[in-house]
Each structure stands twice: as C-alpha cells, then as structure tokens.
Design a protein around this motif. Structure first.
Motif, short mmCIF file in Angstrom:
data_model
loop_
_atom_site.label_atom_id
_atom_site.label_comp_id
_atom_site.label_asym_id
_atom_site.label_seq_id
_atom_site.Cartn_x
_atom_site.Cartn_y
_atom_site.Cartn_z
N ILE A 211 0.86 -1.18 0.00
CA ILE A 211 0.00 0.00 0.00
C ILE A 211 0.90 1.23 0.00
O ILE A 211 1.65 1.47 0.95
CB ILE A 211 -0.92 0.04 1.23
N ALA A 212 0.86 2.01 -1.06
CA ALA A 212 1.67 3.22 -1.13
C ALA A 212 1.20 4.21 -0.07
O ALA A 212 0.02 4.57 -0.02
CB ALA A 212 1.58 3.85 -2.52
N THR A 213 2.13 4.63 0.79
CA THR A 213 1.82 5.61 1.84
C THR A 213 2.90 6.69 1.86
O THR A 213 3.67 6.81 2.81
CB THR A 213 1.70 4.92 3.22
N PRO A 214 2.99 7.48 0.80
CA PRO A 214 4.05 8.48 0.68
C PRO A 214 3.92 9.60 1.71
O PRO A 214 2.85 9.84 2.26
CB PRO A 214 3.87 9.02 -0.74
N GLY A 215 5.03 10.26 1.94
CA GLY A 215 5.06 11.41 2.83
C GLY A 215 6.34 11.47 3.64
O GLY A 215 7.05 12.46 3.60
N HIS A 216 6.64 10.39 4.34
CA HIS A 216 7.94 10.32 5.04
C HIS A 216 9.05 10.33 3.99
O HIS A 216 10.05 11.04 4.12
CB HIS A 216 7.99 9.08 5.90
N THR A 217 8.86 9.52 2.96
CA THR A 217 9.64 9.58 1.72
C THR A 217 8.64 9.41 0.58
O THR A 217 7.51 8.97 0.80
CB THR A 217 10.70 8.46 1.63
N PRO A 218 9.05 9.71 -0.67
CA PRO A 218 8.10 9.56 -1.78
C PRO A 218 7.64 8.12 -1.99
O PRO A 218 6.53 7.89 -2.47
CB PRO A 218 8.90 10.05 -2.99
N GLY A 219 8.50 7.16 -1.64
CA GLY A 219 8.17 5.75 -1.88
C GLY A 219 7.90 4.94 -0.64
O GLY A 219 8.00 3.71 -0.67
N SER A 220 7.54 5.58 0.44
CA SER A 220 7.18 4.83 1.65
C SER A 220 5.94 3.98 1.39
O SER A 220 4.99 4.42 0.74
CB SER A 220 6.89 5.79 2.81
N VAL A 221 5.96 2.76 1.90
CA VAL A 221 4.81 1.86 1.75
C VAL A 221 4.47 1.23 3.09
O VAL A 221 5.28 1.20 4.03
CB VAL A 221 5.07 0.74 0.72
N THR A 222 3.25 0.72 3.14
CA THR A 222 2.79 -0.14 4.22
C THR A 222 2.58 -1.53 3.63
O THR A 222 2.02 -1.66 2.53
CB THR A 222 1.48 0.41 4.81
N TYR A 223 3.04 -2.55 4.33
CA TYR A 223 2.80 -3.93 3.92
C TYR A 223 1.70 -4.50 4.81
O TYR A 223 1.87 -4.61 6.03
CB TYR A 223 4.07 -4.77 4.06
N TRP A 224 0.57 -4.87 4.21
CA TRP A 224 -0.62 -5.27 4.96
C TRP A 224 -1.00 -6.71 4.70
O TRP A 224 -1.08 -7.15 3.54
CB TRP A 224 -1.78 -4.35 4.57
#
Length: 209
Positions: free
Chosen positions: A128-141
């Motif tokens: 799950i793309a969750t950008p903000g901390h870095t452009p390519g930060s993700v969450t694995y769910w």
C-alpha cells in the motif's frame, strides 16, 4: 507470527520477521542493522526467509539488507519511487550520519501488488503506497493475519517525520488518514520506532473517534 527484533545502528530500529506458522517460511521487514542478530533469530526459530521487504529507503531500515540477502539468498524489495534512495547516500541519510552505505541488488514493487510466499501461496502481504515520510514509503498489509508494517509513516503517538529530503507533510497526513486508518479497526500496526498499536487506537488519537 510476527517477531520484533530491535536492532541498534546509528539509531535503534524495529526489524520484523513475518513468518507463516505452517511452513515456517516468511519475510524480513526493514533489517536496519546488526545482520548477525537478525540472522541468529532466524536460525534459532528454524525459519526460512524468502524475501526481504523495505518500507522505505532510509539507511536505518536497510543497513543489514545486503548481508542478509547473501546469507538467505532472498531478494530485496522496495517501492519504485524510493529505489533511487538506495544508491544515494544523501537521500538515504547514511552520508549525513557519517556511515555512507548503499544497496546494489534489489527488485521494485508497485502499489497494490501482493507479495506471496512460495512455500504457502496464501500467506502474503499487500503493498500500500503511503508516501510522505519519503516519496516511496509503503505499508505492507496482511488482511488474513490482521497486521500492517507501516515503517516510519505512523507511530503509536502519531504521524512520522517529514523534514528529510523528499518528505511531504500533506502527503503523509493523507496517507495516514486515507490508506492506514481505513484498514480494519483491529489491525495491528508495527512501526520502525515505536510499540505496536491498533488502527482503532490511532483513530481515537488522531481523529477523536
């Protein structure tokens, strides 16, 4: 099963083993430092590591990745927008921290991709793309296991930091509200630098629900 291993490099960081109870195979998520400590935990548990997943491209989340890739013959995965961080010591913060390091071998994943185990095809994590901390930060769910690995996007006390290169506070807040807090309320969130917390608890903290 989730095993949390706190490792110590320049910073303390939470590395996770996400293991299928039946096949004893699984993933390493964010091996930030102390490859030997992580390796020993895997061996003691009798686990097989198939893949190494990075939530984002900061060095305190990948510092042990290359060594573990070699030891377990397990590919490293990162979301495409952060792939350039792995070769840029300024972006990945290892240069400013005085410990320049890069990752040369990795594969890229995309938003919405489901990463499965070969040993048990039903044991998986969704990107799950969750950008903000870095452009390519993700969450694995993992919907089936009711867990999500959020990296530095969200901590038990609120959203992560955005003052590093590529950080964006507005994007981070959108990611938290629209992509993490919309997961099932009992989903346990595992972050890089805090204790686990449920989605319901974070909703109450951030949205007053």
């Amino acid at each position: 099963m989730v095993r949390q291993i706190q490792v110590q490099g320049v910073f303390a960081e939470n590395t996770y083993l996400f293991i299928d109870d039946h096949s004893r195979s699984g993933f390493i998520i964010d091996p930030g430092a102390q490859a030997g400590v992580i390796y020993d935990a895997v061996v003691r548990g009798g686990f097989t590591i198939e893949k190494i997943l990075l939530t984002h491209g900061h060095f305190d989340h990948f510092g042990a990745a290359e060594l573990l890739r070699e030891k377990f013959v397990a590919p490293i995965y990162i979301y495409t927008p952060d792939a350039r961080y792995l070769s840029d010591t300024r972006l990945n913060l290892s240069g400013p921290a005085g410990v320049p390091m890069t990752v040369a071998h990795y594969e890229e994943v995309y938003d919405g991709e489901v990463i499965r185990l070969k040993a048990n095809n039903s044991f998986s994590l969704k990107v799950i793309a969750t950008p903000g901390h870095t452009p390519g930060s993700v969450t694995y769910w993992s919907e089936g296991e009711g867990v999500a690995f959020v990296g530095d996007t969200l901590y038990e006390h609120g959203p992560g930091l955005t003052h590093f290169p590529g950080g964006d506070r507005g994007l981070l807040e959108q990611s938290v509200v629209n992509r993490i807090l919309t997961l099932p309320a009992d989903t346990m969130l595992y972050s890089g630098h805090s204790s686990p917390v449920t989605v319901a608890t974070e909703r109450r903290l951030l949205m007053g629900e």
